[in-house]
Write a protein that holds these residues in place. Sequence first.
Motif: not given
Length: 251
Positions: A4-9, A19-31
Amino acid sequence: MKKINTIIIEDDKFNVLALTRIIEKHFPEITIVDTASRVNESIQKIKFHQPELLLMDIHLIDGTSFDVIRQCRDQQFKIVFMSAYHEYVIKAVQHAAVDFVFKPFDINDMVVAIDKAIDQLQDENYKLKIETLFNNVEQNQNRIILQGRGKLRACKVEEIVWGKAIQGGANFYMLDNSYFFVTKPLRRYEAMLTDFSFFRCHPHYLINLNHVTEIKPDSQRIRMRTGDEVIYENRRYQQLSERLDHHKEFA
């Protein structure tokens, strides 16, 4: 696993890092394919990457996230909004039933919001939610999304006459004598509607004070504009009476 491609605005670099750390830890499906902090920069990156998910601060350096979305309405993405401001625009977001997190955000709240947004990636009604959001923000309309089983209803707040808590959710009764079943508890909507002249007169009932035509103390009932009669608790009578008097004074 589909990525799932994601942009942080977001214009705060510390929040971007969090937010980057949360995604890396909890959401391996998100890039995380990119980040942005300004309106035009965000628009360009959304159109280039065509992400499925946006994590957006409402207030940016040179505008708002609504300025961004307005230029990208043809793109297919879901949004988690963030903001530290408790103001009208926040209610507009909540009424449109899109995901929202207050800043400074709690990690668990953010994880839940991102999870919900991922679940909605195939939501065919999402465009209706975004249009409702823009009606509230741009045209100063008070519209709310009612979420039923597999379907939504967008309506003006003033069209709702009363609501009734029932097993599995609640029924909302409208000025046109129709009703709509929602799958969330009545209290969830009460929190959004209290500032719009709604009053919890009974554990099972929520009424719109704009549509009260008569109070019947002998039977502990409230007559509504549609002819429906709603029960109220005797212990709430004084508050009901005061709210009605105050409402009529400023109507």
